[in-house]
Design a protein around this motif. Structure first.
Motif, PDB file in Angstrom:
ATOM      1  N   SER A  46      12.160  15.210  19.236  1.00  0.00           N
ATOM      2  CA  SER A  46      11.630  14.103  19.997  1.00  0.00           C
ATOM      3  C   SER A  46      12.637  13.002  20.103  1.00  0.00           C
ATOM      4  N   VAL A  47      12.269  12.123  21.422  1.00  0.00           N
ATOM      5  CA  VAL A  47      13.019  10.971  21.547  1.00  0.00           C
ATOM      6  C   VAL A  47      12.137   9.718  21.085  1.00  0.00           C
ATOM      7  N   PHE A  48      12.803   8.614  20.834  1.00  0.00           N
ATOM      8  CA  PHE A  48      12.051   7.534  20.244  1.00  0.00           C
ATOM      9  C   PHE A  48      12.257   6.141  21.195  1.00  0.00           C
ATOM     10  N   CYS A  54      13.827  -2.249  14.710  1.00  0.00           N
ATOM     11  CA  CYS A  54      14.857  -1.672  14.871  1.00  0.00           C
ATOM     12  C   CYS A  54      15.113  -0.207  14.040  1.00  0.00           C
ATOM     13  N   LEU A  55      15.705   0.728  14.645  1.00  0.00           N
ATOM     14  CA  LEU A  55      16.089   2.172  14.141  1.00  0.00           C
ATOM     15  C   LEU A  55      17.751   2.031  14.259  1.00  0.00           C
ATOM     16  N   ARG A  56      18.264   3.031  13.449  1.00  0.00           N
ATOM     17  CA  ARG A  56      19.377   3.312  13.383  1.00  0.00           C
ATOM     18  C   ARG A  56      19.510   5.011  13.238  1.00  0.00           C
ATOM     19  N   LYS A  57      20.690   5.434  13.918  1.00  0.00           N
ATOM     20  CA  LYS A  57      21.194   6.952  13.878  1.00  0.00           C
ATOM     21  C   LYS A  57      22.439   6.985  13.065  1.00  0.00           C
ATOM     22  N   PHE A  58      22.358   7.806  12.047  1.00  0.00           N
ATOM     23  CA  PHE A  58      23.548   8.010  11.034  1.00  0.00           C
ATOM     24  C   PHE A  58      23.818   9.396  10.559  1.00  0.00           C
ATOM     25  N   GLU A  74      14.163  -3.350  20.339  1.00  0.00           N
ATOM     26  CA  GLU A  74      13.241  -3.213  21.219  1.00  0.00           C
ATOM     27  C   GLU A  74      13.630  -3.084  22.533  1.00  0.00           C
ATOM     28  N   ASN A  75      12.869  -1.978  23.264  1.00  0.00           N
ATOM     29  CA  ASN A  75      13.424  -1.555  24.659  1.00  0.00           C
ATOM     30  C   ASN A  75      14.239  -0.548  24.712  1.00  0.00           C
ATOM     31  N   TRP A  76      14.904   0.022  23.523  1.00  0.00           N
ATOM     32  CA  TRP A  76      15.901   1.069  23.502  1.00  0.00           C
ATOM     33  C   TRP A  76      15.641   2.186  22.948  1.00  0.00           C
TER      34      TRP A  76
END
Length: 190
Positions: A46-48, A54-58, A74-76
């Motif tokens: 999936s894409v989010f 707020c999310l983070r990728k690590f 928001e909106n990213w």
């Protein structure tokens, strides 16, 4: 999902009927702070899109330390693009930094969406171009700026992150230890 509609309108023209149809391809998910949306080792399905929060990728480096590579407010959009496009295991985790509402688009739904709504091809192309350009700039900044300049640039360009995101995560994103970030912040206050 008015924020998603407003976001789409920045890139493409879409009728109310089309928007309703587009939205039907997404799943709305609410996540708690520190809840994972994706774990390293899982197939990236999936894409989010962050509607709220707020999310983070690590990833976890060879020393066992979490290294944040990306934030999404928001909106990213956020995902492991390489793994998503190939439908392979991701080397990244995606986690909520704060309570969030996310639109989730899985790979099969995206394929159908793009077939049924060609306008969305244009939308995603424009979003990916902007994201790629931002990545290129970030890489340049990592090479060109001193650590102090990197923090100053980040805090000037994204002041909302400084207010919303814990300092240890900002340090991780910038490649610092939390202690080093504290030293920089103290030095800048003088």
């Amino acid at each position: 999902m008015e924020s998603f509609r407003t976001h789409l309108d920045k890139f493409i023209s879409i009728s109310d009927e089309e928007f309703s149809s587009v939205l039907s391809y997404f799943e709305v998910t609410k996540v708690r702070k520190k809840e994972n949306l994706m774990l390293g080792g899982e197939i990236c399905r999936s894409v989010f899109f962050v509607s709220e929060g707020c999310l983070r990728k690590f990833f976890i480096n060879h020393k066992g330390i979490e290294q944040t590579t990306e934030f999404a407010i928001e909106n990213w959009w956020i995902t492991d693009t390489f793994a998503f496009e190939r439908q392979i295991s991701s080397e990244f985790n995606i986690q909520a930094v704060e309570k969030s509402t996310v639109l989730v688009l899985n790979f099969q739904a995206q394929e159908l969406l793009l077939q049924q709504h060609p306008k969305m091809e244009r939308y995603f192309r424009m979003v990916y171009q902007r994201a790629y350009a931002a990545s290129e700039r970030r890489i340049r900044y990592l090479y060109e700026y001193s650590r102090e300049e990197l923090y100053q640039h980040f805090s000037t360009k994204y002041p909302c992150f400084i207010q919303r995101i814990p300092q240890y995560l900002i340090a991780s994103f910038l490649g610092f230890t939390p202690e080093y970030l504290s030293e920089i912040r103290a030095k800048l206050k003088l």
